[in-house]
Design a protein around this motif. Structure first.
Motif, short mmCIF file in Angstrom:
data_model
loop_
_atom_site.label_atom_id
_atom_site.label_comp_id
_atom_site.label_asym_id
_atom_site.label_seq_id
_atom_site.Cartn_x
_atom_site.Cartn_y
_atom_site.Cartn_z
N TYR A 9 96.40 0.18 49.69
CA TYR A 9 96.70 -1.05 48.97
C TYR A 9 95.73 -1.16 47.79
N CYS A 10 96.24 -1.51 46.63
CA CYS A 10 95.36 -1.59 45.46
C CYS A 10 96.06 -2.25 44.28
N SER A 11 95.30 -2.43 43.24
CA SER A 11 95.82 -3.07 42.04
C SER A 11 96.80 -2.17 41.29
N ALA A 12 97.81 -2.79 40.70
CA ALA A 12 98.73 -2.04 39.83
C ALA A 12 98.52 -2.47 38.37
N ARG A 13 97.37 -3.07 38.11
CA ARG A 13 97.11 -3.58 36.74
C ARG A 13 96.47 -2.51 35.85
N LEU A 47 95.75 1.32 39.57
CA LEU A 47 95.18 2.20 40.60
C LEU A 47 96.28 2.80 41.45
N MET A 48 97.37 2.04 41.61
CA MET A 48 98.52 2.58 42.39
C MET A 48 98.99 3.89 41.79
N GLY A 49 99.22 3.88 40.49
CA GLY A 49 99.70 5.09 39.82
C GLY A 49 98.68 6.21 39.90
N SER A 69 113.31 -6.17 43.15
CA SER A 69 112.97 -7.07 42.04
C SER A 69 111.70 -6.63 41.30
N MET A 70 110.95 -5.70 41.89
CA MET A 70 109.69 -5.28 41.25
C MET A 70 109.76 -3.88 40.65
N VAL A 71 110.90 -3.25 40.74
CA VAL A 71 111.01 -1.86 40.27
C VAL A 71 110.62 -1.74 38.80
N THR A 88 112.83 -7.32 50.19
CA THR A 88 111.81 -8.37 50.26
C THR A 88 110.40 -7.78 50.42
N MET A 89 109.42 -8.61 50.09
CA MET A 89 108.02 -8.26 50.31
C MET A 89 107.75 -8.03 51.79
N HIS A 90 108.39 -8.81 52.63
CA HIS A 90 108.15 -8.67 54.06
C HIS A 90 108.60 -7.30 54.56
N GLU A 91 109.75 -6.85 54.04
CA GLU A 91 110.23 -5.51 54.43
C GLU A 91 109.24 -4.46 53.95
N ARG A 92 108.76 -4.64 52.73
CA ARG A 92 107.80 -3.67 52.18
C ARG A 92 106.59 -3.55 53.10
N LYS A 93 106.02 -4.68 53.44
CA LYS A 93 104.82 -4.65 54.26
C LYS A 93 105.09 -4.05 55.63
N ALA A 94 106.24 -4.39 56.21
CA ALA A 94 106.56 -3.88 57.55
C ALA A 94 106.73 -2.37 57.52
N PRO A 107 89.94 -1.47 45.33
CA PRO A 107 89.79 -2.74 44.62
C PRO A 107 91.15 -3.33 44.20
N GLY A 108 91.27 -4.62 44.39
CA GLY A 108 92.53 -5.29 44.05
C GLY A 108 92.36 -6.79 44.04
N GLY A 109 93.44 -7.48 43.81
CA GLY A 109 93.44 -8.93 43.75
C GLY A 109 94.15 -9.54 44.95
N VAL A 110 94.84 -10.63 44.74
CA VAL A 110 95.39 -11.37 45.89
C VAL A 110 96.48 -10.58 46.62
N GLY A 111 97.26 -9.77 45.89
CA GLY A 111 98.30 -8.98 46.56
C GLY A 111 97.68 -7.96 47.52
N THR A 112 96.64 -7.29 47.04
CA THR A 112 95.91 -6.33 47.88
C THR A 112 95.33 -7.03 49.10
N ASP A 114 96.31 -9.84 50.45
CA ASP A 114 97.40 -10.27 51.34
C ASP A 114 97.77 -9.14 52.28
N GLU A 115 97.92 -7.96 51.72
CA GLU A 115 98.39 -6.82 52.52
C GLU A 115 97.35 -6.36 53.53
N ILE A 116 96.11 -6.23 53.09
CA ILE A 116 95.08 -5.73 54.01
C ILE A 116 94.76 -6.80 55.07
P1 AMP Z 1 97.08 -7.48 43.25
O1 AMP Z 1 96.02 -7.00 44.20
O2 AMP Z 1 97.27 -8.97 43.26
O3 AMP Z 1 96.97 -6.90 41.90
O4 AMP Z 1 98.43 -6.93 43.88
C1 AMP Z 1 98.52 -5.56 44.14
C2 AMP Z 1 99.94 -5.25 44.49
O5 AMP Z 1 100.24 -5.81 45.75
C3 AMP Z 1 100.97 -5.86 43.55
O6 AMP Z 1 101.16 -5.04 42.44
C4 AMP Z 1 102.17 -5.92 44.45
O7 AMP Z 1 102.85 -4.68 44.44
C5 AMP Z 1 101.60 -6.11 45.82
N1 AMP Z 1 101.73 -7.48 46.30
C6 AMP Z 1 101.42 -8.62 45.66
N2 AMP Z 1 101.66 -9.69 46.43
C7 AMP Z 1 102.14 -9.21 47.60
C8 AMP Z 1 102.59 -9.82 48.81
N3 AMP Z 1 102.58 -11.14 48.99
N4 AMP Z 1 103.01 -9.00 49.79
C9 AMP Z 1 103.03 -7.67 49.61
N5 AMP Z 1 102.63 -7.06 48.50
C10 AMP Z 1 102.18 -7.80 47.51
#
Ligand code: AMP
Length: 183
Positions: A9-13, A47-49, A69-71, A88-94, A107-112, A114-116
């Protein structure tokens, strides 16, 4: 080796500090070199790439899981061994969690987070017993670690969870903590 694929799990920025990019590449390269697959969010940026590209160049197997929706928004990687497009995001995580034998947060933000944190809470609930590691490069996650220790001292987080979740300063240490030993 105890793990056949690691969920990363990581940032895609774009525009992140060089040190994080280098570490992401080292993670990808090392996993590939050890014959460990990567399952990740399927993006081609940030970092994903970097993780995916480094692993692919080194002959690793990389699977991406991305919501339809995120492709475009996440520039889905077109050169992966498998790109699973979900609704959905839920499917992705599962799917990511079920395919991985271990979880690694770069390193990542709220998405990272959330997942970890889902991986952590599911471990705490005994839904799985897979290792969970934060790559604490240059102390990136030190404030989060301090908060978790604060919550632990206050009785909000059990000792077992604190022991289970590891913070490691380098890619090599992080992978060792995931059960992927050094040579
Ligand atoms: P971020 O760490 O916020 O930059 O997010 C990193 C990546 O996590 C994003 O580019 C998304 O692909 C993914 N992401 C963001 N929010 C969620 C979420 N609620 N559930 C699953 N993946 C997420």
């Amino acid at each position: 080796m105890t793990t056949h694929a690691v969920a990363v799990y990581c940032s895609a920025r774009d525009g992140l500090d060089r040190a994080y990019i280098d570490a992401a590449r080292e993670v990808g390269r090392t996993l590939a070199g050890r014959g460990i697959g990567i399952v990740y969010g399927g993006g081609g940026a940030g970092l994903m790439g970097e993780v995916a590209d480094a692993a692919l160049v080194a002959g690793g197997e990389v699977v991406g899981v991305i919501p339809r929706s995120m492709v475009e928004q996440e520039r889905a990687h077109t050169g992966l061994d498998e790109l699973i497009v979900v609704e959905t995001m839920h499917e992705r995580k599962a799917i990511m969690a079920s395919r991985a034998g271990a979880f690694l947060a770069l390193p990542g933000g709220v998405g990272t987070l959330d997942e970890i944190f889902e991986a952590i809470t599911w471990n705490q609930l005994s839904i799985h017993d897979k290792p969970i590691v934060f790559l604490d490069l240059n102390g990136f996650y030190a404030p989060l670690r301090a908060f978790l220790e604060h919550a632990h001292r206050g009785g909000f987080i059990p000792t077992g969870t604190m022991t289970r979740v590891r913070f490691e300063p380098t890619p090599a240490d992080a992978l060792a903590a995931l059960g992927i030993g050094r040579d």
